[in-house]
Structure formats: C-alpha cells, structure tokens
Design a protein around this motif. Structure first.
Motif, PDB file in Angstrom:
ATOM      1  N   ARG B  49       0.817  -1.214   0.000  1.00 35.10           N
ATOM      2  CA  ARG B  49       0.000   0.000   0.000  1.00 35.10           C
ATOM      3  C   ARG B  49       0.852   1.267   0.000  1.00 35.10           C
ATOM      4  O   ARG B  49       0.479   2.278  -0.553  1.00 35.10           O
ATOM      5  CB  ARG B  49      -0.938   0.005   1.219  1.00 35.10           C
ATOM      6  CG  ARG B  49      -2.186  -0.838   1.034  1.00 35.10           C
ATOM      7  CD  ARG B  49      -3.248  -0.495   2.101  1.00 35.10           C
ATOM      8  NE  ARG B  49      -2.772  -0.715   3.464  1.00 35.10           N
ATOM      9  CZ  ARG B  49      -2.808  -1.893   4.102  1.00 35.10           C
ATOM     10  NH1 ARG B  49      -3.297  -2.957   3.509  1.00 35.10           N
ATOM     11  NH2 ARG B  49      -2.368  -1.994   5.340  1.00 35.10           N
ATOM     12  N   TRP B  50       2.035   1.194   0.599  1.00 32.84           N
ATOM     13  CA  TRP B  50       2.938   2.351   0.627  1.00 32.84           C
ATOM     14  C   TRP B  50       3.835   2.411  -0.602  1.00 32.84           C
ATOM     15  O   TRP B  50       4.709   3.278  -0.689  1.00 32.84           O
ATOM     16  CB  TRP B  50       3.775   2.341   1.903  1.00 32.84           C
ATOM     17  CG  TRP B  50       2.988   2.802   3.081  1.00 32.84           C
ATOM     18  CD1 TRP B  50       2.401   2.025   4.035  1.00 32.84           C
ATOM     19  CD2 TRP B  50       2.670   4.156   3.423  1.00 32.84           C
ATOM     20  NE1 TRP B  50       1.743   2.809   4.953  1.00 32.84           N
ATOM     21  CE2 TRP B  50       1.890   4.117   4.599  1.00 32.84           C
ATOM     22  CE3 TRP B  50       2.963   5.398   2.845  1.00 32.84           C
ATOM     23  CZ2 TRP B  50       1.412   5.276   5.208  1.00 32.84           C
ATOM     24  CZ3 TRP B  50       2.485   6.549   3.451  1.00 32.84           C
ATOM     25  CH2 TRP B  50       1.710   6.488   4.627  1.00 32.84           C
ATOM     26  N   GLY B  51       3.680   1.471  -1.523  1.00 37.03           N
ATOM     27  CA  GLY B  51       4.438   1.551  -2.771  1.00 37.03           C
ATOM     28  C   GLY B  51       5.550   0.533  -2.911  1.00 37.03           C
ATOM     29  O   GLY B  51       6.228   0.490  -3.940  1.00 37.03           O
ATOM     30  N   LEU B  52       5.769  -0.281  -1.871  1.00 37.03           N
ATOM     31  CA  LEU B  52       6.784  -1.321  -2.000  1.00 37.03           C
ATOM     32  C   LEU B  52       6.124  -2.516  -2.706  1.00 37.03           C
ATOM     33  O   LEU B  52       5.763  -3.517  -2.097  1.00 37.03           O
ATOM     34  CB  LEU B  52       7.327  -1.731  -0.620  1.00 37.03           C
ATOM     35  CG  LEU B  52       8.650  -2.487  -0.620  1.00 37.03           C
ATOM     36  CD1 LEU B  52       9.784  -1.587  -1.085  1.00 37.03           C
ATOM     37  CD2 LEU B  52       8.967  -3.015   0.767  1.00 37.03           C
ATOM     38  N   SER B  53       5.996  -2.361  -4.015  1.00 38.91           N
ATOM     39  CA  SER B  53       5.218  -3.293  -4.822  1.00 38.91           C
ATOM     40  C   SER B  53       5.865  -4.680  -4.895  1.00 38.91           C
ATOM     41  O   SER B  53       7.037  -4.852  -4.564  1.00 38.91           O
ATOM     42  CB  SER B  53       5.104  -2.735  -6.235  1.00 38.91           C
ATOM     43  OG  SER B  53       6.404  -2.583  -6.776  1.00 38.91           O
ATOM     44  N   GLU B  55       6.733  -6.152  -7.556  1.00 39.57           N
ATOM     45  CA  GLU B  55       7.854  -6.034  -8.490  1.00 39.57           C
ATOM     46  C   GLU B  55       9.141  -5.619  -7.791  1.00 39.57           C
ATOM     47  O   GLU B  55      10.204  -6.178  -8.032  1.00 39.57           O
ATOM     48  CB  GLU B  55       7.530  -4.955  -9.525  1.00 39.57           C
ATOM     49  CG  GLU B  55       7.084  -5.471 -10.865  1.00 39.57           C
ATOM     50  CD  GLU B  55       7.276  -4.397 -11.920  1.00 39.57           C
ATOM     51  OE1 GLU B  55       6.525  -3.408 -11.850  1.00 39.57           O
ATOM     52  OE2 GLU B  55       8.156  -4.561 -12.778  1.00 39.57           O
ATOM     53  N   ARG B  56       9.050  -4.598  -6.941  1.00 43.70           N
ATOM     54  CA  ARG B  56      10.228  -4.143  -6.201  1.00 43.70           C
ATOM     55  C   ARG B  56      10.752  -5.252  -5.303  1.00 43.70           C
ATOM     56  O   ARG B  56      11.948  -5.474  -5.198  1.00 43.70           O
ATOM     57  CB  ARG B  56       9.859  -2.956  -5.310  1.00 43.70           C
ATOM     58  CG  ARG B  56       9.700  -1.666  -6.046  1.00 43.70           C
ATOM     59  CD  ARG B  56       9.320  -0.593  -5.038  1.00 43.70           C
ATOM     60  NE  ARG B  56       9.084   0.664  -5.708  1.00 43.70           N
ATOM     61  CZ  ARG B  56       9.947   1.680  -5.705  1.00 43.70           C
ATOM     62  NH1 ARG B  56      11.064   1.596  -5.044  1.00 43.70           N
ATOM     63  NH2 ARG B  56       9.680   2.782  -6.351  1.00 43.70           N
ATOM     64  N   LEU B  58      10.357  -8.443  -5.631  1.00 45.50           N
ATOM     65  CA  LEU B  58      10.970  -9.499  -6.437  1.00 45.50           C
ATOM     66  C   LEU B  58      12.421  -9.153  -6.757  1.00 45.50           C
ATOM     67  O   LEU B  58      13.294 -10.018  -6.774  1.00 45.50           O
ATOM     68  CB  LEU B  58      10.189  -9.704  -7.738  1.00 45.50           C
ATOM     69  CG  LEU B  58       8.861 -10.440  -7.607  1.00 45.50           C
ATOM     70  CD1 LEU B  58       8.089 -10.397  -8.924  1.00 45.50           C
ATOM     71  CD2 LEU B  58       9.096 -11.886  -7.178  1.00 45.50           C
ATOM     72  N   ILE B 232      14.090  -7.071   3.204  1.00 46.10           N
ATOM     73  CA  ILE B 232      13.407  -6.793   1.936  1.00 46.10           C
ATOM     74  C   ILE B 232      12.963  -5.328   1.832  1.00 46.10           C
ATOM     75  O   ILE B 232      12.095  -4.988   1.037  1.00 46.10           O
ATOM     76  CB  ILE B 232      12.228  -7.762   1.690  1.00 46.10           C
ATOM     77  CG1 ILE B 232      11.280  -7.801   2.892  1.00 46.10           C
ATOM     78  CG2 ILE B 232      12.748  -9.165   1.410  1.00 46.10           C
ATOM     79  CD1 ILE B 232       9.987  -8.558   2.616  1.00 46.10           C
ATOM     80  N   GLY B 233      13.563  -4.460   2.643  1.00 40.40           N
ATOM     81  CA  GLY B 233      13.408  -3.017   2.430  1.00 40.40           C
ATOM     82  C   GLY B 233      12.178  -2.377   3.039  1.00 40.40           C
ATOM     83  O   GLY B 233      11.809  -1.259   2.668  1.00 40.40           O
ATOM     84  N   ILE B 234      11.529  -3.071   3.979  1.00 37.21           N
ATOM     85  CA  ILE B 234      10.320  -2.511   4.603  1.00 37.21           C
ATOM     86  C   ILE B 234      10.716  -1.522   5.701  1.00 37.21           C
ATOM     87  O   ILE B 234      11.448  -1.874   6.618  1.00 37.21           O
ATOM     88  CB  ILE B 234       9.436  -3.633   5.195  1.00 37.21           C
ATOM     89  CG1 ILE B 234       9.030  -4.610   4.087  1.00 37.21           C
ATOM     90  CG2 ILE B 234       8.214  -3.052   5.901  1.00 37.21           C
ATOM     91  CD1 ILE B 234       8.223  -5.797   4.595  1.00 37.21           C
ATOM     92  N   PRO B 235      10.208  -0.280   5.621  1.00 38.69           N
ATOM     93  CA  PRO B 235      10.544   0.709   6.651  1.00 38.69           C
ATOM     94  C   PRO B 235       9.823   0.447   7.979  1.00 38.69           C
ATOM     95  O   PRO B 235       8.746  -0.156   8.004  1.00 38.69           O
ATOM     96  CB  PRO B 235      10.084   2.042   6.050  1.00 38.69           C
ATOM     97  CG  PRO B 235       9.855   1.783   4.601  1.00 38.69           C
ATOM     98  CD  PRO B 235       9.461   0.339   4.513  1.00 38.69           C
ATOM     99  N   LYS B 236      10.415   0.973   9.025  1.00 34.93           N
ATOM    100  CA  LYS B 236       9.966   0.778  10.396  1.00 34.93           C
ATOM    101  C   LYS B 236       8.480   1.079  10.633  1.00 34.93           C
ATOM    102  O   LYS B 236       7.775   0.323  11.301  1.00 34.93           O
ATOM    103  CB  LYS B 236      10.820   1.714  11.265  1.00 34.93           C
ATOM    104  CG  LYS B 236      10.713   1.522  12.729  1.00 34.93           C
ATOM    105  CD  LYS B 236      11.661   2.488  13.447  1.00 34.93           C
ATOM    106  CE  LYS B 236      13.122   2.073  13.270  1.00 34.93           C
ATOM    107  NZ  LYS B 236      14.006   2.758  14.247  1.00 34.93           N
ATOM    108  N   LEU B 237       7.994   2.194  10.077  1.00 40.90           N
ATOM    109  CA  LEU B 237       6.595   2.586  10.352  1.00 40.90           C
ATOM    110  C   LEU B 237       5.588   1.650   9.680  1.00 40.90           C
ATOM    111  O   LEU B 237       4.429   1.601  10.088  1.00 40.90           O
ATOM    112  CB  LEU B 237       6.333   4.034   9.913  1.00 40.90           C
ATOM    113  CG  LEU B 237       7.135   5.123  10.638  1.00 40.90           C
ATOM    114  CD1 LEU B 237       6.657   6.506  10.214  1.00 40.90           C
ATOM    115  CD2 LEU B 237       7.046   4.970  12.146  1.00 40.90           C
TER     116      LEU B 237
END
Lengths: 261, 261
Positions: B49-53, B55-56, B58, B232-237
């Motif tokens: 939902r925040w844009g970490l699709s 595709e990204r 993968l 996998i690049g997920i931010p803390k919030l």
C-alpha cells in the motif's frame, strides 16, 4: 583425459559499438569500456521493454548503493548493537528526477539499517512520479526531509550522497538550489559519494571521492574520484540488443571498483 | 563531558502482536521472533500500500538471495576470470506462484554472474502474471529452462534452490510435478537452499540445508536447516502499522544467519 587444458584468460570480454572515450579495468584486469550517455540510455530502454522496469531498477540501485555506503561508513565495525547510540549520519542531496529517486531509494535502505539519514529535496511544482513515490515510501522510515540548505547540518556529517545531477537537463546545475547545495557539500568536510552523475566536459560541481556508475560506466572527466560500477540486473541478451557484447565483470559482487586502464 | 555514558545493550528490540511460536537470535544476540504466516502477509500488504510493490520486492529478493547463493557457491574463490571454464551449476525448482517468481528473479541474477542456471518450471495452463514476467526477463539470460524432471541433470549439481512451496496452497505438494521434483532434489547430492518456504506442522518435502526467510522469519518446524533472514526493504513505520515494534537486526548486512534461541 587427466590433463586439464588451461585456456588463456580473455581480458577484453565487453565490446561496445560506440565508445565513450575512456577505458577502465577491474581488480582482476578485465577491461570495461565506457559508453556514451545515449547508448546507456538505449540499454536501459531495452531492459525496460523486457520488463526490467524503472521501479525494479530503483530497488536494485537502492539495495546495492546502500550496501556500498554501509561499507564506506565502516560496515560491521560501525553498525553493531553496542554502538547504536553513535549512529552515522548521511546527507542525501537529491534533485527532482530519476537520479534523485535513485538516491531516495538508497536513503530508505540506509535508514532501514539504522543510519541517521537527512534527505535534501527542494520543493518543486513539478516532480517526476518516480520521485514522489520514493518520497512516500521514504517517509515511512521516520527520517528527516528538508527543502532548504539552511536546514542541513553545519558540522561535518559522515557521508554525503550526491544525486542532484541529471543527464537530460545539464542546465539544472545553474539553478540556485543546486548551487547552494553544492556549496554546502563542498564546505562540509564529509566525503561525497556520487551516484549516476551526469558527466560533461566541465568539472563536476560537487567534488566526489567516490562515483558509482550503473551497468556500464560513462566517461568521467579526469578527477580524483574513485570509480565504482553497480550491477543493475540487465541480462546478456539485452546488452546484445543494443550492440554490446557483454560478459559480467562482477564475479560474485554487485559493486566493484574500476581503475583507469 | 569527556565521560561517555555506556548505555546497556537492549537485545529484545522487536516485539510482535502475535507470536509464531519460535524465537531466533542473531550472531550478536539480538532476539528475532517468528511471526505467523497471516501476520507476515499483512505486513507485505501494508508495504505494498505504501508503494513497496511486488515487483520491487521481487528485485530485492533476487539480488539478496543471489548474493547469498554466490557466497554458498564459493564466492570470490570460485567466480574469477581464471576459472570461467568451470562455472558452477545451479538448479532452480519453481512453482507457478510468487515464491516461484522470487526464485526466477534469483536465477536471473545468478545467470548474470556467469553461473550456469537451469530453471525447472512445469507447464501450467494458469500462471500468475508475476511468474510469466519473470520468465520473460529470465529468457534474456540465455539460460536453460525445462518443464520436466527428466530434463534435469542426473549428476550432482553445485546447488539446488527450492521455490516450489506456496503459503496459500499447501495441497500443491501433493501434485505429481512437485513430488517428482522433490524426489529428484533429495536424490541429487547437491545441498539445497529454500527461499520463503511454506511452513506447516509437517516435514518439508525437500530437505533444505539452508532456509531463507523474508523480513521476519516464520516458525520452521524442527529440522537441520540453517535459517537465514533477508532484509526486503520494509521501513519501520510499516512494521508499526501491523503492530510490530521493529528495529533492524541486520547491522550492515542484507542477509544474516539466525539461531534458535
């Protein structure tokens, strides 16, 4: 059958249809030619047609450039649970274009690794969608974002990452925000990493200690900057499509140093 | 002012609202709890939902898991210009789902690094779009793709990467293609790396020497498999949004080993 035939090592494994005017080599002696910007652009466009979208590229560049930055910051010696109270500070200078988006992706990954990141991105009326979506995701790291140079630290930070230059618009560097951020960077005593900088006959406005190119290097004019190359995941046949005969110079790495041949 | 206050190290930095039933710790002693699959899924959905699709994701998984695989294959000692004639061989076993797409992305990056890759992907009438687009891009590496176990090597390969399991469809492993590929893997004497495997009360059908989880680990039932975790690049919030209080356990790395606490 027990005698292994030792074949000679071929050091010139990459050939390009248009030369950028400069040749580099890897630590193990493989030759990596530079390419002109127009050919580099056609390579990325061919990759996009096969599905290696800008979004994917932004993520690969974010991961690999942040890995490089984490090493420059001291790597495992610096980022341990025991010195969590002395986090390194990185200032990211970004413009309103793809190069800026690449920098913001790098910044998110750095922030995810507990680096104190300050993103400098001026307010623009028109911003590329790739930039706004990176900012949206970056905002979830809870890191700082500033729009003016006056809000940047006056004391030296640990690293400055420069993503202000734009290949498509060289006049950008004449604008006020660019000039004042470049002055700030050159006055702050932090070393600078430039990612995917626009190269031109003129001097780089921000003096970089390290320069990271993507896929294949552009011809950087004579500077003191140490050149690195990032693997952005383009398969061999895509290189071939734009006339480049390609064998990976990366070995087991995704970022390698290049030397002037 | 010269006296540095040494604050105690907090080892329990990640807390989860629903526990997966198992706890791991990192090399430096940080505690990493496992989460149930449903919570893991909500975490990925929030990131999307925040844009970490997808595709990204993968692409990040492809880069980081291939970096792990390159290390397992011998890293800088194995992949040098001098032994380009003795390239390591990797067999990728993929199903028609997101886990399969993750594996194919890994395979493309491995092939880009001059690894000899053989992709096993059975012919399915219905295939997720993420799988077909990965295959499309993978085809540009000029690497092999086979649809039947009879086309897989009979002699031991260097590494098998298993991406056949699917969290959403546990009955998949009862199908013929899955069973015969699992038998092939268990008979080939190559070590197995499983990426993002479906965990259940039962034994894994393919015995993995290494298991790579994404973001946070799922509770793997008692096996001999060594567990690794991939950033996998997920931010803390975003973690916070699904009730997880998160501090990165990764230090300067993107893939770290986990130990049973």
């Amino acid at each position: 059958e027990n005698i292994l035939e030792v074949k000679p090592v071929i050091y010139r494994q990459i050939t390009v249809p248009e030369h950028g005017g400069k040749e580099y080599c890897t630590d193990s002696g493989l030759v990596v030619p530079s390419v002109p910007y127009e050919l580099h652009k056609r390579l990325l466009e061919a990759a996009e047609r096969w599905g290696l979208s800008l979004e994917r590229r932004l993520e690969t560049i974010g991961v690999c450039s942040s890995q490089m930055a984490l090493t420059l910051l001291g790597g495992p010696n610096r980022l341990t649970p025991k010195n969590v109270h002395q986090r390194p500070t990185v200032v990211l200078l970004c413009g309103p274009h793809i190069q800026g988006a690449q920098g913001i992706s790098c910044g998110r990954h750095l922030a995810n690794h507990e680096v104190e990141v300050i993103l400098f991105l001026p307010n623009f009326v028109k911003m590329q969608e790739s930039v706004t979506s990176e900012v949206h995701l970056y905002s979830r790291t809870n890191s700082k974002q500033v729009a003016g140079v006056k809000d940047l630290p006056t004391s030296p930070v640990d690293l400055v990452i420069n993503c202000m230059g734009c290949h498509e618009n060289p006049t950008l560097r004449e604008q006020t925000w660019y000039q004042s951020a470049a002055n700030w960077a050159n006055q702050n005593r932090a070393p600078v990493l430039s990612i995917d900088p626009a190269v031109s006959g003129e001097h780089q406005t921000v003096e970089a200690k390290w320069t990271l190119f993507l896929g294949l290097p552009l011809p950087l004019s004579e500077t003191e900057s140490r050149v690195y190359l990032c693997d952005i995941g383009i398969p061999k046949l895509v290189f071939q499509e734009v006339g480049i005969s390609y064998h990976s110079p990366f070995g087991c790495k995704f970022v390698i140093p290049l030397h002037t041949a």
